[in-house]
Every structure is written in structure tokens, then in C-alpha cells.
Design a protein around this motif. Structure first.
Motif, PDB file in Angstrom:
ATOM      1  N   VAL A  96       0.843  -1.195   0.000  1.00  0.00           N
ATOM      2  CA  VAL A  96       0.000   0.000   0.000  1.00  0.00           C
ATOM      3  C   VAL A  96       0.879   1.246   0.000  1.00  0.00           C
ATOM      4  CG1 VAL A  96      -2.012  -1.036   1.133  1.00  0.00           C
ATOM      5  CG2 VAL A  96      -0.242   0.002   2.530  1.00  0.00           C
ATOM      6  N   VAL A 100      -3.463   4.841  -2.268  1.00  0.00           N
ATOM      7  CA  VAL A 100      -4.602   3.916  -2.166  1.00  0.00           C
ATOM      8  C   VAL A 100      -5.130   3.849  -0.737  1.00  0.00           C
ATOM      9  CG1 VAL A 100      -3.760   2.507  -4.085  1.00  0.00           C
ATOM     10  CG2 VAL A 100      -3.181   1.833  -1.736  1.00  0.00           C
ATOM     11  N   SER A 133      -5.771  -0.600  -4.010  1.00  0.00           N
ATOM     12  CA  SER A 133      -4.609  -1.494  -3.922  1.00  0.00           C
ATOM     13  C   SER A 133      -4.800  -2.776  -4.713  1.00  0.00           C
ATOM     14  CB  SER A 133      -4.369  -1.873  -2.456  1.00  0.00           C
ATOM     15  OG  SER A 133      -5.474  -2.631  -1.980  1.00  0.00           O
ATOM     16  N   VAL A 161      -0.140   0.595  -8.158  1.00  0.00           N
ATOM     17  CA  VAL A 161      -0.038  -0.202  -6.926  1.00  0.00           C
ATOM     18  C   VAL A 161      -0.755  -1.541  -7.116  1.00  0.00           C
ATOM     19  CG1 VAL A 161      -0.634  -0.288  -4.472  1.00  0.00           C
ATOM     20  CG2 VAL A 161       0.140   1.861  -5.484  1.00  0.00           C
ATOM     21  N   ASN A 165       0.758  -5.335  -7.019  1.00  0.00           N
ATOM     22  CA  ASN A 165       0.244  -6.389  -6.130  1.00  0.00           C
ATOM     23  C   ASN A 165      -0.136  -7.643  -6.904  1.00  0.00           C
ATOM     24  OD1 ASN A 165       0.464  -5.497  -3.434  1.00  0.00           O
ATOM     25  ND2 ASN A 165      -1.145  -3.966  -3.822  1.00  0.00           N
TER      26      ASN A 165
END
Ligand code: GLN
Length: 291
Positions: A96, A100, A133, A161, A165
Motif C-alpha cells: 500500500v 490507495v 490497492s 499499486v 500487487n
């Protein structure tokens, strides 16, 4: 830089490099003890067991300086998740950044409901609106092995982001930069989920705690907090297959209003579900096709 202001005592800045126990004592005088532990573990890149097993281990100068800086930033209010750069959601670690929203345990209810509603469908086409995220989209992609998941966000920074992820968690998700349905074309899905902004713009909570540091446009949505929920509920039918579900997270006092929005938009099987605190947190409905 000013030194500690709370006088002499065990929590004063040590002259020499401290050991783990001393560093924690110094931290807990300034911030929550659990936060101090998380930050020290982050700096030392170690499991909790090492803090407990080696309290007499000395920190080196670099780690001590890094830990002090994080404790001071936490004392000034910055969220722990932004300081460590990660937060667990549904058993997985998500990166994170301040671009976000920090994933909340409340939102795990939305995952569970999504899985329950499409559990035995094959190759589910799912959409996460306002992915941030990527926590929801990526979790669904990993929990529904053959699903085809799309995630959209208006914010380019958030999409970076979310993509990072997806890469680090090994999830296959398609990302789209779009202001709600604007960039989606004619695509239709069997499941649409969203944890949109839903806090009233004048809600004083926006000036408290972690919320002060989170992206305002991921939190606040007009005078009653309903602006984005209105837009999503009204537009979702055009992007759902007949029989598909729309599931929306919302604020503690918005379930009645959101059920009304879903009814106005022609949804069937409308319901709300409670989070662990017993608060109606998610509402949804089924699109049965053109009436
Ligand atoms: N649940 C969050 C909070 O109240 C808000 C999340 C959101 O606006 N989507 O802190």
C-alpha cells in the motif's frame, strides 16, 4: 530536532545504540506498543519471535535511526500501513502507498459474499470498481481459480499499486483506467463488486486517525456519502449479464438507502449483510435481465 519532552526516565533517547528491549521501551512511550513492535519488525525485517527471543540484541545505527524516524512519523499520525508499505487482507500481504485506501477487515465480508454468490459458477467474469490497492480484485482472482477478473480505477497511481500487487501475488487481473463505467465499453460481467468512497464530505471522521492520510477521493462522496453508490447502482445493470450480482460495500447507516438505489435500478433479490461488528456493511442485488 528537539529531544524527548517527557523528562528523564527509561524512555529518553539512549546515548548509545539500544538493544531490542530498550528500543521497544522507547517506542512504547510515544506510540501504541503493538505499533512499535510492527515498526521494529519492519526495520529489522524479522518475525515477531525474534523480538521476543533476543531482547538483548543491539540495533545497528542505521536500524535505530530508521526505527526512530518511523516511530516519530507514527506519533504524528501516519498510518502504520503507509509506514511499513503493506497490509494484510484475506490472508495475503498487499503493498500500500498513500495513493490507495488501506484495505480494511470489513471488506473481507465483500469477498466472502462474492465467493458465496458465484461459488460454483465456472469461469466467472468479475469486475471490481475502484480497486485501489487491488485487494478485492486480486483476492477474487486467486480464490476463484478460473475467474476472469477486471479491475478499474480512475487513479493511475492506484492502478500502479494494484498491478504491482497482482504481479507479486501471482494473480491474473485485467486493469482498466476508468471513471466508473466511462471506459468500459459494452462489456458485461456476472459479478460486480465495489468498495467505493462512501463517507459524507463533512463527516468529522475524515479529520481523524488514518483517514487524514488516505486519498480523500477514495473516501468521501458528496453530502450524504452516496454520490458514487448512486452512480454505480444506476449504471451496473448495463454491465451485468442476466443473473449476475452487484455487491456494494457502504457506510454503517447507508444500507436502507442502498437497497432503495438497487430497487430503483430494477435489481431483484435485494439484501444487506452484516459485518463482524453486526453492522449492515454490504448490500446487493441480482440483475435478471431487461424487464
Ligand atoms: N470503511 C472505511 C472507513 O470508514 C471507508 C472506506 C470507504 O469509504 N470505502 O474508514
Amino acid at each position: 530536532m528537539s529531544g524527548p519532552t517527557n523528562g528523564a526516565g527509561r524512555d529518553e533517547l539512549p546515548d548509545e545504540l539500544p538493544d531490542i528491549a530498550r528500543a521497544l521501551t522507547w517506542g512504547r512511550a510515544r506510540i501504541d506498543v503493538m505499533d512499535a513492535r510492527v515498526l521494529l519488525r519492519h526495520v529489522l525485517q524479522c518475525p515477531a519471535s525474534r523480538l521476543a527471543a533476543w531482547p538483548e540484541q543491539l540495533l545497528d545505527a542505521e536500524d535505530w535511526a530508521a526505527y526512530r524516524e518511523l516511530v516519530e512519523r507514527r506519533a504524528a499520525g501516519e498510518p502504520v500501513a503507509y509506514l511499513t508499505g503493506e497490509r494484510e487482507f484475506y490472508g495475503r500481504n498487499f503493498m500500500v502507498t498513500p495513493a490507495v485506501l488501506i484495505p480494511r477487515p470489513d471488506t473481507e465480508l465483500l469477498v466472502e459474499l462474492a465467493l458465496a454468490h458465484v461459488g460454483d459458477w465456472r469461469q466467472v467474469r468479475a469486475l471490481d470498481m475502484g480497486t485501489g490497492s487491488g485487494a478485492l480484485a486480486i483476492t477474487l482472482a486467486l480464490e476463484l481459480a478460473d475467474a476472469d477478473v477486471t479491475a478499474l480505477d480512475r487513479s493511475r497511481e492506484a492502478l500502479w499499486v494494484a498491478m504491482a500487487n497482482a504481479a507479486r501475488l501471482g494473480a491474473s487481473v485485467s486493469f482498466v483506467q476508468s471513471d466508473w463505467f466511462g471506459g468500459l465499453g459494452e462489456e458485461r460481467f456476472q459479478l460486480i463488486v465495489s468498495n467505493p468512497p462512501y463517507i459524507a464530505a463533512a463527516d468529522p471522521h475524515l479529520e481523524e486517525g488514518d483517514l487524514r492520510f488516505e486519498p480523500r477521493n477514495a473516501l468521501a462522496a458528496g453530502p450524504a456519502g452516496l454520490d458514487d453508490l448512486v452512480e454505480i447502482a444506476a449504471g451496473a445493470a448495463r454491465h451485468l449479464e442476466p443473473g449476475g450480482w452487484l455487491l456494494l460495500e457502504h457506510g454503517y447507516d447507508q444500507a436502507f438507502a442502498v437497497r432503495g438505489l438497487l430497487a430503483d435500478a430494477g435489481f431483484a433479490s435485494i439484501a444487506s449483510w452484516k459485518d463482524l461488528a453486526g453492522i449492515e456493511r454490504v448490500s446487493g442485488g441480482r440483475w435478471l435481465g431487461r424487464s
